[in-house]
Write a protein that holds these residues in place. Structure first.
Motif, mmCIF file in Angstrom:
data_model
loop_
_atom_site.group_PDB
_atom_site.id
_atom_site.type_symbol
_atom_site.label_atom_id
_atom_site.label_comp_id
_atom_site.label_asym_id
_atom_site.label_seq_id
_atom_site.Cartn_x
_atom_site.Cartn_y
_atom_site.Cartn_z
ATOM 1 N N ARG A 136 18.655 8.484 63.046
ATOM 2 C CA ARG A 136 19.620 6.463 62.514
ATOM 3 C C ARG A 136 20.754 6.729 60.977
ATOM 4 O O ARG A 136 21.840 5.919 61.710
ATOM 5 C CB ARG A 136 18.539 5.590 61.609
ATOM 6 C CG ARG A 136 19.846 4.520 61.414
ATOM 7 C CD ARG A 136 19.408 3.711 62.440
ATOM 8 N NE ARG A 136 20.731 2.411 61.859
ATOM 9 C CZ ARG A 136 21.887 1.518 62.724
ATOM 10 N NH1 ARG A 136 22.570 2.361 63.654
ATOM 11 N NH2 ARG A 136 22.520 0.481 61.996
ATOM 12 N N ILE A 137 20.665 7.650 60.199
ATOM 13 C CA ILE A 137 21.521 7.676 59.797
ATOM 14 C C ILE A 137 22.411 9.315 60.576
ATOM 15 O O ILE A 137 23.597 9.257 60.070
ATOM 16 C CB ILE A 137 20.505 9.119 58.140
ATOM 17 C CG1 ILE A 137 20.235 8.426 57.408
ATOM 18 C CG2 ILE A 137 22.367 9.590 57.681
ATOM 19 C CD1 ILE A 137 20.935 7.581 57.005
ATOM 20 N N ALA A 138 21.982 10.381 61.103
ATOM 21 C CA ALA A 138 22.974 11.261 61.801
ATOM 22 C C ALA A 138 24.045 10.115 62.788
ATOM 23 O O ALA A 138 25.020 11.147 62.887
ATOM 24 C CB ALA A 138 21.809 12.041 62.724
ATOM 25 N N MET A 176 22.168 15.971 51.605
ATOM 26 C CA MET A 176 22.237 16.556 53.151
ATOM 27 C C MET A 176 22.589 16.782 53.820
ATOM 28 O O MET A 176 22.145 17.760 54.871
ATOM 29 C CB MET A 176 20.738 14.832 53.685
ATOM 30 C CG MET A 176 19.671 14.864 52.214
ATOM 31 S SD MET A 176 18.615 16.095 51.727
ATOM 32 C CE MET A 176 17.571 16.312 53.585
ATOM 33 N N GLY A 177 23.944 16.863 53.959
ATOM 34 C CA GLY A 177 25.100 17.617 54.596
ATOM 35 C C GLY A 177 25.967 16.677 55.304
ATOM 36 O O GLY A 177 26.996 16.686 56.828
ATOM 37 N N ARG A 178 25.203 14.746 55.487
ATOM 38 C CA ARG A 178 26.043 14.097 56.062
ATOM 39 C C ARG A 178 27.716 14.128 55.671
ATOM 40 O O ARG A 178 27.759 14.063 54.631
ATOM 41 C CB ARG A 178 25.436 12.648 55.312
ATOM 42 C CG ARG A 178 26.356 11.601 56.487
ATOM 43 C CD ARG A 178 25.907 10.992 57.631
ATOM 44 N NE ARG A 178 27.047 10.752 58.161
ATOM 45 C CZ ARG A 178 27.734 10.005 59.078
ATOM 46 N NH1 ARG A 178 26.459 9.490 59.365
ATOM 47 N NH2 ARG A 178 29.061 9.093 59.564
ATOM 48 N N ASP A 179 28.147 13.564 56.391
ATOM 49 C CA ASP A 179 29.738 13.970 56.642
ATOM 50 C C ASP A 179 30.322 12.358 55.856
ATOM 51 O O ASP A 179 29.586 12.164 56.392
ATOM 52 C CB ASP A 179 30.573 14.234 57.545
ATOM 53 C CG ASP A 179 32.072 14.130 57.249
ATOM 54 O OD1 ASP A 179 32.235 14.402 56.411
ATOM 55 O OD2 ASP A 179 32.984 13.483 58.224
ATOM 56 N N GLY A 180 30.802 12.481 54.531
ATOM 57 C CA GLY A 180 31.074 10.785 54.246
ATOM 58 C C GLY A 180 32.068 11.641 53.341
ATOM 59 O O GLY A 180 32.361 12.455 52.589
#
Length: 223
Positions: free
Chosen positions: A126-128, A161-165
């Motif tokens: 869901r996050i990805a 965690m490495g999520r772009d934002g």
């Protein structure tokens, strides 16, 4: 609103050139890599952020292994079952930071994550796959549906965690105010939408990830 090239030039002038500004910016993971991260690691990172809020991060780091053990290695399905006597025992457990609201929030996030995972295959998925052009919507979702994940807690967990934002740190907000995007730290959906639109425009101009743009905005203010 200045172009992204102009903002980068400001940041470069304050930090010894564009190469120096970009030198240590974290590289976001791909959606595929993010989706492959086990959900227990997501819960652990959110829990760390919740515990760190308002206290020394060093205290949390020093107790982390005990916290991890007390919370069953942050397996969401197991943490979601913490209630009754087990919850009472956890509130008295010297291995953890004994803040009742924070401990309950971590349990509640585990319950929420298991529901999201049932709908999407995993919480990580869901996050990805949340679209980058609506990253502000992702932050709003975390704040609304999660427990104690508002402010920058959710954003910093995603970045770790490495999520772009982007993050709305004081320096990023200061640049956005200077550019006329917002008047103060965004506290409404309309303000967050304006922030997202500005980031989308700068991403189109530069071709850079949101994480990089966010860091450059911050460094255009920080001397």
């Amino acid at each position: 609103m200045r172009s992204f090239a102009e903002i980068l030039e400001i940041a470069a002038s304050r930090h010894g050139g564009a190469e120096a500004v970009l030198a240590d910016v974290p590289v976001p993971k791909s959606p595929e890599a993010l989706a492959a991260i086990p959900d227990d690691l997501w819960l652990a990172q959110m829990a760390k952020g919740i515990f760190q809020a308002g206290i020394s991060w060093k205290v949390v780091d020093n107790k982390w292994e005990g916290i991890r053990s007390a919370f069953h290695d942050f397996r969401p399905a197991r943490v979601a079952l913490i209630a009754g006597d087990e919850l009472d025992d956890l509130l008295d457990d010297t291995r953890v930071i004994r803040s009742g609201p924070k401990i309950v929030a971590i349990r509640d996030n585990a319950v929420w994550m298991t529901k999201v995972a049932a709908e999407h295959g995993s919480f990580a998925a869901r996050i990805a796959h949340w679209p980058g052009e609506d990253y502000g919507g992702l932050l709003a979702w975390l704040a609304k549906e999660g427990a104690r994940l508002g402010g920058n807690t959710g954003a910093y967990a995603l970045r770790a965690m490495g999520r772009d934002g982007f993050t709305l740190s004081a320096d990023v907000v200061a640049r956005l105010v200077e550019e006329g995007v917002i008047d103060a730290a965004p506290s409404s959906s309309r303000a967050l939408k304006a922030v997202q639109e500005a980031f989308n425009q700068w991403r189109t101009e530069s071709g850079l990830p949101l994480t990089t743009i966010s860091r450059i905005l911050a460094r255009s203010i920080d001397a």
